[in-house]
Design an enzyme around this catalytic site. Sequence first.
Site, mmCIF file in Angstrom:
data_model
loop_
_atom_site.group_PDB
_atom_site.id
_atom_site.type_symbol
_atom_site.label_atom_id
_atom_site.label_comp_id
_atom_site.label_asym_id
_atom_site.label_seq_id
_atom_site.Cartn_x
_atom_site.Cartn_y
_atom_site.Cartn_z
ATOM 1 N N HIS A 42 -36.177 53.476 -24.876
ATOM 2 C CA HIS A 42 -36.230 52.917 -23.206
ATOM 3 C C HIS A 42 -36.497 53.953 -22.485
ATOM 4 C CE1 HIS A 42 -34.994 49.793 -20.370
ATOM 5 N NE2 HIS A 42 -34.839 50.892 -19.515
ATOM 6 N N ASP A 60 -38.888 41.702 -23.818
ATOM 7 C CA ASP A 60 -38.129 42.822 -23.476
ATOM 8 C C ASP A 60 -38.034 43.685 -24.753
ATOM 9 O OD1 ASP A 60 -37.443 44.855 -21.591
ATOM 10 O OD2 ASP A 60 -35.712 43.510 -20.656
ATOM 11 N N ASP A 110 -6.280 58.785 -37.309
ATOM 12 C CA ASP A 110 -6.395 59.538 -35.773
ATOM 13 C C ASP A 110 -7.938 59.482 -35.413
ATOM 14 O OD1 ASP A 110 -7.550 61.529 -37.577
ATOM 15 O OD2 ASP A 110 -6.438 62.989 -36.578
ATOM 16 N N GLY A 111 -8.920 58.909 -36.098
ATOM 17 C CA GLY A 111 -10.212 58.471 -35.739
ATOM 18 C C GLY A 111 -11.137 59.533 -36.230
ATOM 19 N N LYS A 132 -37.025 43.012 -10.451
ATOM 20 C CA LYS A 132 -35.416 42.664 -10.544
ATOM 21 C C LYS A 132 -34.677 43.934 -9.506
ATOM 22 C CE LYS A 132 -33.311 44.960 -14.075
ATOM 23 N NZ LYS A 132 -32.646 44.999 -15.336
ATOM 24 N N ARG A 138 -31.318 55.513 -21.165
ATOM 25 C CA ARG A 138 -31.502 54.805 -19.995
ATOM 26 C C ARG A 138 -31.249 55.887 -18.826
ATOM 27 N NH1 ARG A 138 -27.684 51.569 -22.368
ATOM 28 N NH2 ARG A 138 -28.486 49.287 -22.844
#
Length: 297
Positions: A126, A217, A36-37, A191, A93
């Site tokens: 980041h 990057d 079931d994870g 960008k 982010r």
Amino acid sequence: MTGVLLYFEDETGLALRLAEAAGLEARRVECHRFPDGELRLRLPEVLPQNLVVLRGLQLPNDKLIELLLVARSARQRGVHRIVLVCPYLAYMRQDMAFAPGEVVSQQVIGGFLAGLFDAVLTVDPHLHRVSSLAAVMPGCQAIALSGAPLLAELVGERRPDALLLGPDGESAQWVSVAAAHAGLDHAVCTKVRHGDCEVAIELPRVPLAGRKVVLVDDVASSGHTLAVAARLALQAGAVSVDVAVTHALFAGAALQNVQDAGVGEIWSTDSVAHSTNVVSVAPMFACALDQLHRGGG
């Protein structure tokens, strides 16, 4: 320093390199996944008072649960101080709400990790609108190292006359550090992102004709930004375009997309295990751990 480094099987390579560099005993966390994870973890029977845990957070969701289980269990068993070495730090982010109701995941995950660990070491998180990792993780020692100098040394050896090019404004902090370290020229693209896989890029007003260009990057995930920048640089007359990136996530077909754009070599650190790894962050982490230890942390 002496002590124990806990690691998971999928990060064995980096764990052994770090353990050797830092003088730690590497001990693997046994992990079983139920149908079931749910996860069942097993730690070493004997744990020291001071513990180092290695876990990068690429594909982060299950790993955050692993860290919760490991840290809380270790505390219950009397471990006094736990340091997390997190080569790739996810959920950085989203540092503000761009629409009403959005969760600022950087604050949530930063606070979560700060509540589990006494110190967190990572590479090139980041951070865009936030000044430091300490602001993201209040109450713990938060140390951000950089892979840019490591990659700069490699680029300086293999492309000694290269122009280092940041694919967007957010990359400026990494490309400028790499350029200063290697003594190379650098510039940054502009960008505009229209979605996860749709970006528009404008090259800087510097001559690219006849130049060897290296895109620099912090992370390559979808690869679309790098691919667009590479095509534009080649169209502008660059004789070659290579890529140097700290975190080689390259989700799905990202690596192939970057290569199809005309990129030659791709160089990355081993912060994320990948076929493009060329330099190791282990010695840098070992040095930082030693400084923490000597500082009484």
